[in-house]
Design an enzyme around this catalytic site. Structure first.
Site: not given
Ligand code: NAD
Ligand code: AKB
Length: 341
Positions: A12, A146, A150
């Site tokens: 995402q 999770y 973190k």
């Molecule tokens: P996402 O799940 O959309 O994307 C993660 C990507 O990592 C996916 O495309 C997946 O294919 C890839 N992936 C998973 N395991 C893998 C591996 N072993 N090797 C290579 N690729 C791998 O997640 P996101 O929402 O884009 O989040 C990215 C980061 O931001 C994460 O660390 C997440 O914890 C953090 N985050 C996201 C949000 C949110 O709301 N989107 C909020 C807080 C923190």
């Molecule tokens: C989740 O809901 O797991 C994420 C985040 C807030 O880390 N969008």
């Protein structure tokens, strides 16, 4: 930032960050990496590698091949998926981060710097954290795997900065709302799904209770803030665990009411599931005054502006008429997405 690697580039956040960084630095200067095959558009746009980020030797090869100096390490297993498979969440989240930090340490020993961005989350907080205006420094005892990864990740980042001088910077993202690529298995995903369902079906069944309040942010703000943090002078970055980072907070019912203003007749029903317990353990509002003071963070999208832009872009994406609305800030260009909401 000259040569950048984005891990989790198909996700995402990654799918939007890669687009923005390629616009700024040039397509060849930004390498995407993910476990999943790239979408066609991404493939054509610049270099892309398919790799499991827990494979340290593979990661080292790619770093050397492209002479990478900056990594945005976005690989992760999110909260809801992590509760279904806690071992996988620990393995992927911790092993891949440790790999990235170790590569930066080993490279620094050869007098070359690798700058790292790694995202933490509001999930680093837990049920004993103050839930209103959660301060930068506070009780952090999360109850999801999770969240455990973190908190451990934040401490690991700070350790590598203090002991080895690795320039690692981090943000505690709230729930991110976006229309280009579907979210990947989190608790805050409802705030994206509600827009998709409203545009496509005129109704939505929410898996959280109507009164559940969580901190949220629109993706253009998150992408800009992430790049601003990485561009900030090192002397301004005094927090090396992770920065509180905030924009808006609303309940599910409040978001549903905003959606209804844009899709008359929209109906939202509520059928809470196991994700309710996760949401109940997270903050409602975040105090991000430290990020604002130290490196000038300022959000642009309030709830109304975000909802209007989301809806305009999704109506455009799904070929629905957009009555008198125009996308405000984010571009009306769809990215490839492999996941369906
Ligand atoms: P996402 O799940 O959309 O994307 C993660 C990507 O990592 C996916 O495309 C997946 O294919 C890839 N992936 C998973 N395991 C893998 C591996 N072993 N090797 C290579 N690729 C791998 O997640 P996101 O929402 O884009 O989040 C990215 C980061 O931001 C994460 O660390 C997440 O914890 C953090 N985050 C996201 C949000 C949110 O709301 N989107 C909020 C807080 C923190
Ligand atoms: C989740 O809901 O797991 C994420 C985040 C807030 O880390 N969008």
């Amino acid at each position: 930032m000259k040569k950048v690697l984005i891990t989790g580039a198909n996700g995402q956040i990654g799918s939007e960050l890669i687009f923005e960084l390629r616009k700024r630095l040039g397509a060849d200067s930004v390498v995407g990496l993910d476990l999943r095959e790239p979408g066609e558009e991404q493939q054509k746009a610049g270099p892309y590698e398919v790799l499991d980020a827990t494979d340290k030797a593979g990661l080292e090869k790619i770093m050397a091949k492209y002479q990478i100096d900056t990594i945005f390490h976005l690989v992760g297993i999110l909260s809801a998926t992590g509760e279904k498979n806690p071992n996988l969440a620990w393995k992927v989240n911790m092993t891949s981060l440790l790999n990235v930090l170790e590569i930066a340490r080993e490279t620094k020993a050869k007098n070359q710097d690798i700058h790292i961005f790694w995202p933490s989350s509001i999930a680093a907080f837990g049920p004993t954290t103050p839930r209103e205006h959660t301060p930068q420094e506070t009780v952090m005892v999360p109850t999801t795997m999770y969240g455990v990864t973190k908190v451990a990740g934040e401490l690991l980042c700070q350790y590598y900065y203090l002991k080895y001088g690795v320039d690692v910077r981090s943000i505690r993202y709230p729930g991110l709302i976006s229309w280009k690529t579907a979210p990947g298995g989190g608790t805050t995903d409802y705030a994206v799904a509600i827009f998709y369902e409203a545009v496509q079906n005129g109704k939505y069944e929410c898996y959280l209770e109507p009164g559940t309040v969580l901190p949220m942010m629109y993706m253009p703000d998150a992408i800009r803030g992430t790049i601003e943090l990485m561009d900030a002078p090192a002397e301004n970055i005094k927090t090396r665990t992770s920065y509180n980072f905030s924009a808006v907070s609303f309940s599910c019912a409040e978001l549903a009411a905003e959606v209804k203003k844009l899709v008359p007749g929209f109906e939202c029903a509520y059928n809470p599931d196991s994700r309710q317990k996760i949401a109940n353990s997270w903050p409602k509002t975040i105090d991000d005054s430290v990020a604002r003071a130290e490196w000038g963070w300022k959000h642009e999208f309030d709830t109304r502006k975000m909802a209007t832009d989301m809806m305009a872009n999704l109506k455009h994406k799904f070929g629905r008429p957009v009555a008198g609305q125009k996308a405000a800030a984010s571009e009306q260009q769809a990215h490839p997405t492999k996941r369906k909401i």
